[in-house]
Design a protein around this motif. Structure first.
Motif, PDB file in Angstrom:
ATOM      1  N   THR A 165       0.855  -1.188   0.000  1.00  0.00           N
ATOM      2  CA  THR A 165       0.000   0.000   0.000  1.00  0.00           C
ATOM      3  C   THR A 165       0.891   1.238   0.000  1.00  0.00           C
ATOM      4  O   THR A 165       1.926   1.271   0.665  1.00  0.00           O
ATOM      5  CB  THR A 165      -0.920   0.001   1.243  1.00  0.00           C
ATOM      6  OG1 THR A 165      -1.599  -1.248   1.286  1.00  0.00           O
ATOM      7  CG2 THR A 165      -1.928   1.121   1.176  1.00  0.00           C
ATOM      8  N   GLY A 208       1.135   5.721  -0.272  1.00  0.00           N
ATOM      9  CA  GLY A 208       0.566   7.064  -0.310  1.00  0.00           C
ATOM     10  C   GLY A 208       1.352   7.889  -1.308  1.00  0.00           C
ATOM     11  O   GLY A 208       1.304   7.652  -2.510  1.00  0.00           O
ATOM     12  N   SER A 228       6.806   9.346   0.020  1.00  0.00           N
ATOM     13  CA  SER A 228       7.827  10.213   0.632  1.00  0.00           C
ATOM     14  C   SER A 228       8.514   9.534   1.803  1.00  0.00           C
ATOM     15  O   SER A 228       9.355  10.134   2.471  1.00  0.00           O
ATOM     16  CB  SER A 228       7.204  11.535   1.107  1.00  0.00           C
ATOM     17  OG  SER A 228       6.421  11.325   2.268  1.00  0.00           O
ATOM     18  N   SER A 254       7.877  16.823   5.576  1.00  0.00           N
ATOM     19  CA  SER A 254       7.326  16.557   4.246  1.00  0.00           C
ATOM     20  C   SER A 254       5.864  16.980   4.134  1.00  0.00           C
ATOM     21  O   SER A 254       5.150  16.500   3.253  1.00  0.00           O
ATOM     22  CB  SER A 254       7.421  15.055   3.993  1.00  0.00           C
ATOM     23  OG  SER A 254       6.846  14.358   5.104  1.00  0.00           O
ATOM     24  N   THR A 303       1.007  12.035   2.573  1.00  0.00           N
ATOM     25  CA  THR A 303      -0.438  11.860   2.729  1.00  0.00           C
ATOM     26  C   THR A 303      -0.780  11.517   4.182  1.00  0.00           C
ATOM     27  O   THR A 303       0.055  10.998   4.926  1.00  0.00           O
ATOM     28  CB  THR A 303      -0.970  10.714   1.835  1.00  0.00           C
ATOM     29  OG1 THR A 303      -0.440   9.458   2.323  1.00  0.00           O
ATOM     30  CG2 THR A 303      -0.601  10.917   0.375  1.00  0.00           C
TER      31      THR A 303
HETATM   32  C1  LIG Z   1      11.904  16.089   2.971  1.00  0.00           C
HETATM   33  C2  LIG Z   1      11.272  15.062   3.859  1.00  0.00           C
HETATM   34  C3  LIG Z   1      11.048  15.382   5.185  1.00  0.00           C
HETATM   35  C4  LIG Z   1      10.430  14.436   6.042  1.00  0.00           C
HETATM   36  N1  LIG Z   1      10.189  14.787   7.327  1.00  0.00           N
HETATM   37  C5  LIG Z   1       9.563  13.914   8.149  1.00  0.00           C
HETATM   38  C6  LIG Z   1       9.275  14.271   9.497  1.00  0.00           C
HETATM   39  O1  LIG Z   1       9.563  15.383   9.948  1.00  0.00           O
HETATM   40  N2  LIG Z   1       8.657  13.341  10.279  1.00  0.00           N
HETATM   41  C7  LIG Z   1       8.313  12.105   9.803  1.00  0.00           C
HETATM   42  O2  LIG Z   1       7.732  11.313  10.560  1.00  0.00           O
HETATM   43  N3  LIG Z   1       8.591  11.749   8.531  1.00  0.00           N
HETATM   44  C8  LIG Z   1       9.200  12.618   7.696  1.00  0.00           C
HETATM   45  N4  LIG Z   1       9.463  12.257   6.401  1.00  0.00           N
HETATM   46  C9  LIG Z   1       9.118  10.893   5.940  1.00  0.00           C
HETATM   47  C10 LIG Z   1       7.736  10.724   5.273  1.00  0.00           C
HETATM   48  O3  LIG Z   1       7.290  11.912   4.676  1.00  0.00           O
HETATM   49  C11 LIG Z   1       6.707  10.195   6.282  1.00  0.00           C
HETATM   50  O4  LIG Z   1       7.080   8.876   6.679  1.00  0.00           O
HETATM   51  C12 LIG Z   1       5.268  10.156   5.756  1.00  0.00           C
HETATM   52  O5  LIG Z   1       4.413   9.803   6.822  1.00  0.00           O
HETATM   53  C13 LIG Z   1       5.068   9.198   4.595  1.00  0.00           C
HETATM   54  O6  LIG Z   1       3.834   9.505   3.968  1.00  0.00           O
HETATM   55  P1  LIG Z   1       3.564   9.031   2.463  1.00  0.00           P
HETATM   56  O7  LIG Z   1       2.182   9.390   2.109  1.00  0.00           O
HETATM   57  O8  LIG Z   1       4.619   9.516   1.579  1.00  0.00           O
HETATM   58  O9  LIG Z   1       3.677   7.455   2.659  1.00  0.00           O
HETATM   59  P2  LIG Z   1       4.467   6.349   1.778  1.00  0.00           P
HETATM   60  O10 LIG Z   1       5.916   6.693   1.693  1.00  0.00           O
HETATM   61  O11 LIG Z   1       3.740   6.180   0.489  1.00  0.00           O
HETATM   62  O12 LIG Z   1       4.269   5.079   2.682  1.00  0.00           O
HETATM   63  C14 LIG Z   1       4.914   4.993   3.937  1.00  0.00           C
HETATM   64  C15 LIG Z   1       4.451   3.704   4.633  1.00  0.00           C
HETATM   65  O13 LIG Z   1       3.058   3.779   4.917  1.00  0.00           O
HETATM   66  C16 LIG Z   1       2.340   2.725   4.280  1.00  0.00           C
HETATM   67  N5  LIG Z   1       1.073   3.321   3.819  1.00  0.00           N
HETATM   68  C17 LIG Z   1       0.926   4.460   3.085  1.00  0.00           C
HETATM   69  N6  LIG Z   1      -0.384   4.743   2.939  1.00  0.00           N
HETATM   70  C18 LIG Z   1      -1.078   3.761   3.587  1.00  0.00           C
HETATM   71  C19 LIG Z   1      -2.470   3.493   3.801  1.00  0.00           C
HETATM   72  N7  LIG Z   1      -3.427   4.304   3.326  1.00  0.00           N
HETATM   73  N8  LIG Z   1      -2.810   2.375   4.483  1.00  0.00           N
HETATM   74  C20 LIG Z   1      -1.866   1.552   5.003  1.00  0.00           C
HETATM   75  N9  LIG Z   1      -0.538   1.762   4.845  1.00  0.00           N
HETATM   76  C21 LIG Z   1      -0.155   2.849   4.146  1.00  0.00           C
HETATM   77  C22 LIG Z   1       3.247   2.217   3.182  1.00  0.00           C
HETATM   78  O14 LIG Z   1       3.016   0.848   2.913  1.00  0.00           O
HETATM   79  C23 LIG Z   1       4.618   2.442   3.799  1.00  0.00           C
HETATM   80  O15 LIG Z   1       4.950   1.372   4.661  1.00  0.00           O
HETATM   81  C24 LIG Z   1      10.070  13.160   5.527  1.00  0.00           C
HETATM   82  C25 LIG Z   1      10.307  12.857   4.188  1.00  0.00           C
HETATM   83  C26 LIG Z   1      10.898  13.782   3.359  1.00  0.00           C
HETATM   84  C27 LIG Z   1      11.113  13.422   1.921  1.00  0.00           C
END
Ligand SMILES: Cc1cc2nc3c(=O)[nH]c(=O)nc-3n(C[C@H](O)[C@H](O)[C@H](O)COP(=O)(O)OP(=O)(O)OC[C@H]3O[C@@H](n4cnc5c(N)ncnc54)[C@H](O)[C@@H]3O)c2cc1C
Length: 447
Positions: free
Chosen positions: A60, A62, A65, A126, A131
């Protein structure tokens, strides 16, 4: 492979596969079997039921990131992309809650709450790209975590589709409620291994009317860490308390055209909020006076926002100069200075450059090991992996954790058992088997 009852069916174009082949962790890209992009809960149910019947692995995703290689579309798996599931269904200003789909971008929810003088408090660096579903699945932290905690503190209820396609709702739309085990807590941070989150009820809080923001510069990062302890002792509770070392400041300067490094070898970005914001910042300034070289108060909200924006650019700035291996430890806050000093020693001994920034108010450091950029599908160089290994060991030795907010994913899997211990690790594997008996959800990731 033919996937029934999902709009657009199985997407297998090279460009689509490339988009989901990795995340921001730098994990080597792989090609999944395909991608599905459902637009209704019924479609998610139909897809997962089909995946269970056929034993197909599902990742799964989002926004991708993530920094732990959790959403990587591994070979043979189908990526369940929920980023298009992006409606804010309701903001209930009287109850101070929001009902959302999982693909809503975090900053967009906060902006929508703001129109009602409310705030969605969790704000990962991020915030403009991640998401809500990803935030919940990783239990994301953020800049305001020093005062407002992590995502789990703001989730009231979840709609989840289980591996066999069953739709369940856990939690409730009331502020309080303790009937049954805390399954909201279990799904929050479960990294896509227990079910697909397709809806959430989130807590909103009154938006602070006042904020006061300062940039405190230090002669060295150890003094900045000392100032964090002084702030903790002072009784003040800043909403934002972020630490950046000198090399990270140089990287931000290079990317953004700022001039932070000329003002000090380390920076604390401090923001207080609420009715007494200015008075609270005074308390902070007094507490850190013995440590600080130079302190600048943000003149207005725009300047404060520019400062926070610069902090959010720390990781992109390091991505711009090489290949980052991103770590995410937390230690007891009184041990921050020791942790930082020993991370520097690890870098010197292993012959790698380690940059450090993080959410100091939470004791959360991001040591970023930056090596020369190789081909994206090369594994990280041995010396970087050796340094990472020693940083994890250090975190545990200091009474901390190998991941404070990014999650275990594929990146830190080998270390999860070491932190949890064999009994708890086994219990977690049994919990996983209860929800996902065939092991189709995000295999190879997390515990
Ligand atoms: C510049 C930058 C800064 C960041 N700063 C932070 C910060 O300050 N704090 C922090 O915690 N993180 C940070 N992150 C990391 C990241 O943004 C977080 O982990 C964020 O929560 C991931 O969200 P996403 O939508 O990109 O999820 P994804 O990367 O798409 O997925 C992350 C995980 O969640 C699971 N997942 C996603 N959506 C669902 C769903 N609907 N149901 C079940 N499982 C799901 C995926 O399988 C995966 O294991 C940063 C990243 C970047 C690039």
């Amino acid at each position: 492979m033919s996937v029934p009852a999902v709009r657009g069916d199985l997407l297998t174009g090279a460009e689509v596969l490339r988009e989901v082949s990795t995340d921001r962790s730098g994990w080597p890209a792989t090609a999944p079997g395909g991608v599905v992009r459902p637009r209704s809960v019924a479609e998610v149910q139909g897809f997962l039921s089909w995946a269970s019947r056929t034993g197909t692995a599902v990742v799964t995703r989002g926004a991708g990131s993530g920094l732990a290689a959790g959403a990587v579309g591994v070979a043979g798996a189908v990526v369940l992309d929920l980023s298009g599931f992006d409606r804010i269904l309701e903001i209930d200003a009287d109850e101070q809650l929001a009902r959302v789909e999982p693909g809503v971008i975090t900053a967009e929810l906060d902006a929508a709450a703001s129109a009602h003088s409310l705030m969605y408090a969790p704000d990962p660096g991020s915030v403009g790209i991640s998401t809500i579903g990803g935030n919940i699945a990783t239990n994301a932290g953020g800049l305001r975590g020093a005062k407002y905690g992590v995502t789990r503190d703001h989730v009231l209820a979840l709609d989840v589709v289980l591996a066999d396609g069953t739709l369940i709702r856990v939690g409730r739309d009331t502020i309080k409620g303790v009937a049954g085990y805390d399954l909201v807590g279990l799904f929050t941070g479960s990294e896509g291994t227990l079910g697909a989150i397709v809806g959430a009820t989130l807590r909103l809080i009154p938006r602070p009317l006042r904020t006061s923001t300062a940039a405190a510069f230090f002669a060295d990062i150890g003094s900045a860490a000392g100032a964090v302890t002084a702030i903790t002792r002072s009784g003040a509770r800043p909403a934002v308390l972020e630490i950046l070392d000198g090399p990270t400041l140089s990287a931000i300067d290079a990317l953004e055209g700022t001039a932070f490094r000329t003002r000090g070898e380390a920076l604390l970005v401090i923001q207080t909020d609420g009715f007494g914001a200015a008075e609270e910042l005074d308390v902070v300034a007094t507490a850190i006076a013995p440590h600080v070289a130079h302190i600048e108060l943000a003149a207005d909200a725009a300047e404060a926002e520019r400062l926070l924006f610069a902090r959010r650019r720390a990781l992109p700035a390091l991505e711009a100069i090489g290949r980052p291996l991103i770590e995410d430890i937390a230690v007891p806050r009184r041990r921050l200075a020791e942790a930082i000093e020993r991370i520097a020693a690890i870098g010197a001994e292993e012959g790698v450059r380690i940059f450090v920034f993080g959410h100091a108010g939470d004791g959360n450091l991001h040591p970023i090991i930056v090596t020369d950029r190789g081909a994206t599908d090369d594994p990280a160089p041995a010396e970087a992996l050796a340094a990472a290994d020693r940083i994890f060991a250090l975190a545990l030795e200091l009474g901390g954790t190998i991941t404070a907010e990014h999650g275990v994913g594929r990146l830190k899997r080998a270390w999860a058992e070491r932190e949890l211990g064999p009994e708890v690790h086994l219990l977690q594997r049994r919990l996983k088997a209860l929800f996902d008996p065939l092991g189709i959800l995000n295999p190879g990731s997390s515990v």
